[in-house]
Design an enzyme around this catalytic site. Sequence first.
Site, PDB file in Angstrom:
ATOM      1  N   LYS A  42       3.028  11.456  86.100  1.00  0.00           N
ATOM      2  CA  LYS A  42       3.718  12.484  86.883  1.00  0.00           C
ATOM      3  C   LYS A  42       2.859  13.728  86.881  1.00  0.00           C
ATOM      4  O   LYS A  42       2.364  14.142  85.820  1.00  0.00           O
ATOM      5  CB  LYS A  42       5.082  12.791  86.215  1.00  0.00           C
ATOM      6  CG  LYS A  42       5.892  13.829  86.962  1.00  0.00           C
ATOM      7  CD  LYS A  42       6.674  13.213  88.102  1.00  0.00           C
ATOM      8  CE  LYS A  42       7.152  14.222  89.120  1.00  0.00           C
ATOM      9  NZ  LYS A  42       6.151  14.510  90.191  1.00  0.00           N
ATOM     10  N   GLN A  44      -1.206  18.235  81.729  1.00  0.00           N
ATOM     11  CA  GLN A  44       0.062  17.675  82.227  1.00  0.00           C
ATOM     12  C   GLN A  44       0.677  16.700  81.221  1.00  0.00           C
ATOM     13  O   GLN A  44       1.899  16.653  81.067  1.00  0.00           O
ATOM     14  CB  GLN A  44      -0.195  16.968  83.563  1.00  0.00           C
ATOM     15  CG  GLN A  44       1.051  16.742  84.396  1.00  0.00           C
ATOM     16  CD  GLN A  44       1.496  17.985  85.171  1.00  0.00           C
ATOM     17  OE1 GLN A  44       0.680  18.623  85.803  1.00  0.00           O
ATOM     18  NE2 GLN A  44       2.776  18.310  85.117  1.00  0.00           N
ATOM     19  N   LYS A  59       2.354  18.871  78.631  1.00  0.00           N
ATOM     20  CA  LYS A  59       3.454  19.619  79.254  1.00  0.00           C
ATOM     21  C   LYS A  59       4.659  18.699  79.477  1.00  0.00           C
ATOM     22  O   LYS A  59       5.790  19.041  79.135  1.00  0.00           O
ATOM     23  CB  LYS A  59       2.959  20.161  80.600  1.00  0.00           C
ATOM     24  CG  LYS A  59       3.973  20.951  81.382  1.00  0.00           C
ATOM     25  CD  LYS A  59       3.539  21.162  82.841  1.00  0.00           C
ATOM     26  CE  LYS A  59       2.146  21.748  82.957  1.00  0.00           C
ATOM     27  NZ  LYS A  59       1.856  22.229  84.338  1.00  0.00           N
ATOM     28  N   LYS A  72      -2.651  13.696  87.604  1.00  0.00           N
ATOM     29  CA  LYS A  72      -2.919  14.802  88.527  1.00  0.00           C
ATOM     30  C   LYS A  72      -3.834  14.284  89.617  1.00  0.00           C
ATOM     31  O   LYS A  72      -4.599  13.340  89.379  1.00  0.00           O
ATOM     32  CB  LYS A  72      -3.627  15.944  87.768  1.00  0.00           C
ATOM     33  CG  LYS A  72      -3.511  17.281  88.461  1.00  0.00           C
ATOM     34  CD  LYS A  72      -2.222  17.993  88.092  1.00  0.00           C
ATOM     35  CE  LYS A  72      -1.963  19.175  88.970  1.00  0.00           C
ATOM     36  NZ  LYS A  72      -0.795  19.961  88.480  1.00  0.00           N
ATOM     37  N   ASP A 122       1.029  21.239  94.224  1.00  0.00           N
ATOM     38  CA  ASP A 122       0.281  22.169  93.376  1.00  0.00           C
ATOM     39  C   ASP A 122      -0.383  23.120  94.377  1.00  0.00           C
ATOM     40  O   ASP A 122       0.123  23.262  95.502  1.00  0.00           O
ATOM     41  CB  ASP A 122      -0.744  21.409  92.516  1.00  0.00           C
ATOM     42  CG  ASP A 122      -1.307  22.262  91.365  1.00  0.00           C
ATOM     43  OD1 ASP A 122      -0.681  22.337  90.303  1.00  0.00           O
ATOM     44  OD2 ASP A 122      -2.392  22.882  91.540  1.00  0.00           O
ATOM     45  N   ASN A 154       3.805  29.675  95.660  1.00  0.00           N
ATOM     46  CA  ASN A 154       5.112  29.184  95.210  1.00  0.00           C
ATOM     47  C   ASN A 154       5.508  29.714  93.830  1.00  0.00           C
ATOM     48  O   ASN A 154       6.617  30.241  93.651  1.00  0.00           O
ATOM     49  CB  ASN A 154       5.089  27.643  95.212  1.00  0.00           C
ATOM     50  CG  ASN A 154       6.347  27.063  94.604  1.00  0.00           C
ATOM     51  OD1 ASN A 154       6.389  26.738  93.420  1.00  0.00           O
ATOM     52  ND2 ASN A 154       7.400  26.981  95.401  1.00  0.00           N
ATOM     53  N   SER A 194      11.170  18.330  88.678  1.00  0.00           N
ATOM     54  CA  SER A 194      10.731  17.116  89.372  1.00  0.00           C
ATOM     55  C   SER A 194      11.356  15.881  88.721  1.00  0.00           C
ATOM     56  O   SER A 194      11.782  14.949  89.410  1.00  0.00           O
ATOM     57  CB  SER A 194       9.208  16.981  89.299  1.00  0.00           C
ATOM     58  OG  SER A 194       8.578  17.781  90.275  1.00  0.00           O
TER      59      SER A 194
END
Length: 444
Positions: free
Chosen positions: A89, A110, A113, A125, A165, A239, A376
């Site tokens: 993810k 990621q 995280k 990613k 992203d 964003n 997400s």
Amino acid sequence: MDYVSSVLNELKKKNANEPEFVQAATEILSCLEPVFERHPEYERAGLLERFVEPERVVMFRVPWVDDAGMVRVDRGYRVQFNSAIGPYKGGLRFHPSVDLSIIKFLGIEQVLKNSLTGLPIGGGKGGSDFDPKGKSEGEIMRFCQSFMTELYRHLGQDADVPAGDIGVGSREIGYLFGQYKRIRGEHVGVLTGRGLSYGGSLVRKEATGYGLVYMVEEALGHRGDSLKGKRVIVSGSGNVAIYACEKALSLGAKVVAMYDSDGYIADMGGIDLAVIKQIKEVERGRIREYAERVKGASYHEGCRGIWNIPCDIALPCATQNEIDLHSAKALIKNGVKLIGEGANMPTTLEAIEAFRKAGVVFLPAKAANAGGVATSALEMAQSSGRMFWTFEEVDAKLRSIMSGIYRSMDEAAREYSLDGDYVAGANIAGFCKVADAMMAQGVV
Ligand code: NDP
Ligand code: 2IT
């Protein structure tokens, strides 16, 4: 030499032409030595060598036709870094600076995280060196369709689930999803950040920025303080920046400066977010226009100068290495109290060290910006359960996840007698869960 240092040295040799990946790995590994002292069995299992090597890297050609009829070719990437905890993810970045080093640094970040969120998601990613700036709607759509025509074969709702992203927002996710659905004939949650009319989740758009500010408020709260009346710099105007700004304003802070890649605006009376949203979200324009529309605001070419503006809190929300040692020194000199990383790796290693020495509260990206990927995962849950939660329900879950992440990194730091060192706390807490899952699954 100890195990961690020898793996790091080997990594530096093997990936000498990947400076961002080496930087991220150096930050992570330099925190993990005490974990390996407690777990000597990890070395025999080659755990760290496996952890730093992506499970798979896919690199591909993305040919598309521009409005003038010329064929253009960009390079696409997907790094499937670690699936110990769940399906890969992580977002897709479209920016001319994208290369393997950038995607691998984002990938390893990621993994940790996603582990910190407490949700069942592994890390990946991807992206492309395609530059969306100045492209027409038709060109963006054709690029996205070509990109997905190769990428689809590597994806799946239980295998790999990308999102946005830099340069990939709701428009691009729509085109990517449309093409996936057309090729596979399946309307499934294979991308997150989808529009609300076709399977998206409320709060996903706001989640990274809101989550960041929830964590900032929590860190201040534990120190008997709050955002009320604080002067805040939010770098970027995409964003993450826009929704960090929105939540900070709603909690009584004053945002005094923002930027895009051309330059920054300063508005000491407090930025009018409605004007920023109009320029950036509606018109897709440049931030310099803000100073033309708002009295008392000024525009300055170049980005770095933003960090010379006095503030209490700095929220870097644009890109990697935005705050170098020079900028960190300026922030410290002006009395900054807290740094909250909205972007991924926005602070250089030297700048982090300067903040640590100066006693500035430092909330690292893999914890502070995890609200986006956490939401997400909530979108994935809603898709597979054929459900749709209200804004309040998702927002409450996001808040509680951010609070849980703060607690895990704080407790991990204390457990290793590194109280208040959230860089170490986040790396250790994130890593321990991945390590546990990898050990349980054998040599894979
Ligand atoms: P956007 O594309 O929406 O916005 C990016 C912003 O950063 C733009 O204002 C852009 O300016 C600016 N920017 C990009 N590159 C540079 C640069 N080299 N120098 C100066 N400014 C730059 O992206 P997001 O807001 O989604 O992402 C911002 C950061 O947050 C990234 O680090 C991303 O990895 C991270 N992040 C994003 C999440 C998400 O959910 N979207 C989740 C967690 C982290 P310009 O328009 O001029 O290029
Ligand atoms: O860096 C990140 O966490 C993101 N770009 C969001 C990833 C996601 O899958 O929502």
